[in-house]
Design an enzyme around this catalytic site. Sequence first.
Site, PDB file in Angstrom:
ATOM      1  N   GLN A   1     126.335  64.353  50.707  1.00  0.00           N
ATOM      2  CA  GLN A   1     126.367  65.406  49.692  1.00  0.00           C
ATOM      3  C   GLN A   1     127.809  65.845  49.424  1.00  0.00           C
ATOM      4  O   GLN A   1     128.549  66.165  50.353  1.00  0.00           O
ATOM      5  CB  GLN A   1     125.517  66.607  50.169  1.00  0.00           C
TER       6      GLN A   1
ATOM      7  N   ASP B   1     123.754  56.806  45.526  1.00  0.00           N
ATOM      8  CA  ASP B   1     124.303  57.649  44.463  1.00  0.00           C
ATOM      9  C   ASP B   1     125.033  56.837  43.401  1.00  0.00           C
ATOM     10  O   ASP B   1     125.336  57.358  42.320  1.00  0.00           O
ATOM     11  CB  ASP B   1     125.297  58.653  45.073  1.00  0.00           C
TER      12      ASP B   1
ATOM     13  N   LYS C   1     116.325  67.386  47.685  1.00  0.00           N
ATOM     14  CA  LYS C   1     116.240  65.921  47.804  1.00  0.00           C
ATOM     15  C   LYS C   1     115.341  65.547  48.982  1.00  0.00           C
ATOM     16  O   LYS C   1     114.551  64.604  48.906  1.00  0.00           O
ATOM     17  CB  LYS C   1     117.649  65.331  47.987  1.00  0.00           C
TER      18      LYS C   1
END
Length: 292
Positions: A95, A118, A51
């Site tokens: 994460q 997200d 990412k």
Amino acid sequence: MLISGKELANEVKDQVRERVEKLKETYGREPHLVLILVGDDPASRTYVAGKYNDANSVGFRVTRLHLSAATTEKDLLALIDRLNGDLTTDAILVQLPLPDHINEQKIINSINPHKDVDGFHPENIAALWQRREGYVPCTPRGIIRMLDWKGIEIDGKHAVVVGRGNIVGLPVSKLLLDRNATVTLTHSRTPDLGSLTRQADILIVAAGSIGLIHGDMIKPGAIVIDVGINRNPETGKLCGDVIFEECEKVAGMITPVPGGVGPMTKACLLENTVECFIDNENRNRNSSMMTI
Ligand code: NDP
């Protein structure tokens, strides 16, 4: 016929890179994404590194914060609180999974929904189910983008989704419903999975179960999207939930693992970051007007 998520992801990255140049001219700065990794889980390290590289490559400002596995929930919440209040932080990604001593839902809930790149915050999930504006989780968004890219009709088709997880199965089912597919959502307690998958015009498999879908579980000509990411214990190589060698002979189109859904998940993260940036800029402008 392969559906190469990698190829589409490269196209999306080019588009985002061009957009960033224009955004810099308009707003005087580039989108800023903050990636938070807690602990040393090897898979998570790899995901965050990917990412980070993608975000750098399109010209974002990227801050990568690597915290020790011993970081307390309180400290992580305090960090997110600071980032929520920082005017130049547009998008925050923590994460997952987090170490056991940290309550994952509490962390997700603590991220400002406008910076929740997200799309996991309950407010964004509610927006998805109520058809309001919000951030759509990256993997389901990437799946729909791939289907559209290949010109695959969704309207009126029977889509079978294997797996009802919050990150993939549930939201992708909703997106397919919104596009007028008839959706069958299956899970680990579904008896005779094959009798359902064999009816699918579009089969989306997101179970995290190696070798789950055999060639004889697929309707000839079906579109097969393999979301699973597993490591084959014998070869050590990445593989999906679908037995690719068997299914590619029956399917009309199929995504490979790696190189299918994974790259599109990262590409959609870039698009969501741009949306967070524009949203943040507009909110900052509105609040400064109110202060005046
Ligand atoms: P979850 O653990 O949240 O959900 C897994 C789902 O699969 C559950 O609903 C479970 O059923 C169902 N399931 C498990 N085994 C079976 C089985 N034998 N038959 C039918 N259903 C089964 O996982 P996620 O949704 O987070 O992720 C799913 C997979 O997708 C994982 O491999 C993950 O690594 C991958 N993934 C890939 C991404 C990418 O970018 N390519 C991004 C995100 C995830 P039940 O609810 O009954 O337990």
